[in-house]
Design a protein around this motif. Structure first.
Motif, PDB file in Angstrom:
ATOM      1  N   THR A 245      -4.084  -0.926  -4.392  1.00 23.95           N
ATOM      2  CA  THR A 245      -5.453  -0.819  -3.892  1.00 23.95           C
ATOM      3  C   THR A 245      -5.820  -2.125  -3.180  1.00 23.95           C
ATOM      4  OG1 THR A 245      -6.428  -1.752  -5.891  1.00 23.95           O
ATOM      5  CG2 THR A 245      -6.029   0.639  -5.862  1.00 23.95           C
ATOM      6  N   GLU A 246      -6.938  -2.091  -2.465  1.00 20.71           N
ATOM      7  CA  GLU A 246      -7.381  -3.313  -1.788  1.00 20.71           C
ATOM      8  C   GLU A 246      -7.716  -4.408  -2.803  1.00 20.71           C
ATOM      9  OE1 GLU A 246      -7.039  -3.585   1.569  1.00 20.71           O
ATOM     10  OE2 GLU A 246      -6.111  -1.646   1.161  1.00 20.71           O
TER      11      GLU A 246
ATOM     12  N   GLU B  33      -6.246  -4.778  -5.705  1.00 20.85           N
ATOM     13  CA  GLU B  33      -4.965  -5.300  -6.189  1.00 20.85           C
ATOM     14  C   GLU B  33      -4.337  -6.255  -5.180  1.00 20.85           C
ATOM     15  OE1 GLU B  33      -3.279  -1.857  -9.208  1.00 20.85           O
ATOM     16  OE2 GLU B  33      -3.107  -1.549  -7.034  1.00 20.85           O
TER      17      GLU B  33
ATOM     18  N   ARG C 120       0.823  -1.207   0.000  1.00 19.30           N
ATOM     19  CA  ARG C 120       0.000   0.000   0.000  1.00 19.30           C
ATOM     20  C   ARG C 120       0.862   1.264   0.000  1.00 19.30           C
ATOM     21  NH1 ARG C 120      -2.740  -2.981   4.436  1.00 19.30           N
ATOM     22  NH2 ARG C 120      -4.716  -3.828   3.666  1.00 19.30           N
TER      23      ARG C 120
END
Length: 223
Positions: free
Chosen positions: A65-66, A68, A59
């Motif tokens: 991103t969450e 990803e 992150r």
């Protein structure tokens, strides 16, 4: 009598050689997919997994991103099904002796249950008594105290009856919360002196090889 009735082992780079042969090569691949042109050295990868931890490294350093992170995990699961890490020499003796003497053997890891059970079956011919891995919701994973609290409740153990063996700082953060002793699996960090020195300082015990851990655990515990 066992020195520690319950042994809690990390998996990657404590029991099996994951970093060099599996995790770092895969992360370089996925980083190129998600952030073309971005690079990370092996040392940077090890240091990022050490602090702030793998997910937060993704992150903070690369802006994952969450979604990803979810895709990275799914791809990693596929990768490790065909890329199986070898165990560290001597760790099999630790695992088998703990079980031979009637001890409890648990795994608290950022690896998945699927990989842990495969590796234990393939390399050791036994399974841990309990596994608390990446499959848990993030807020319950190490460095959360949840895995150790669950183990203590299930087996009616005091903190002093457990020894955690791990190579990274999230384990120290977890152990601090419930006053469980921590042994540094230094055999996987001999080439990263900064991490080695800090973990030696933080942990109650430090070992340069699985054989040293074996001698510490079982020297005064004859079969």
């Amino acid at each position: 009598m066992l020195k520690y009735p319950c042994l809690v082992l990390d998996h990657d780079d404590t029991v099996v050689r994951s970093e060099e042969t599996v995790n770092y090569p895969y992360f370089r691949y996925i980083l190129n997919q998600f952030r073309p042109g971005a690079t990370i050295s092996k040392t940077e990868y090890i240091e990022g997994c050490y602090s702030p931890g793998f997910a937060d490294m993704c992150r903070q350093k690369f802006g994952f991103t969450e979604q990803e992170l979810v895709e990275e995990y799914k791809g990693w699961m596929d990768y490790v099904r065909t890329h199986i890490p070898d165990p560290f020499p001597g760790i099999r003796d630790v695992i088998h002796r703990q079980k031979q003497e009637g001890g409890i053997l648990c795994v608290v890891s950022h690896s998945s249950r699927e990989n842990i059970t495969r590796d234990y079956g393939l390399h050791f011919g036994i399974q841990p008594d309990d596994i608390y891995g990446w499959d848990l919701p993030e807020h319950l994973r190490k460095p959360s105290a949840y895995p150790l609290e669950a183990i203590m409740e299930k087996y009616h153990l005091k903190p002093s009856e457990i020894l955690v063996v791990d190579d990274l700082k999230p384990a120290w953060q977890m152990c601090q919360k419930v006053h469980v002793p921590l042994a540094f699996a230094g055999w996987s960090k001999l080439e990263v002196p900064g991490i080695f020195r800090e973990m030696e300082t933080l942990c109650q015990f430090s070992f340069r090889s699985p054989q040293e851990l074996y001698d510490f655990l079982f020297t005064d515990s004859p079969l």
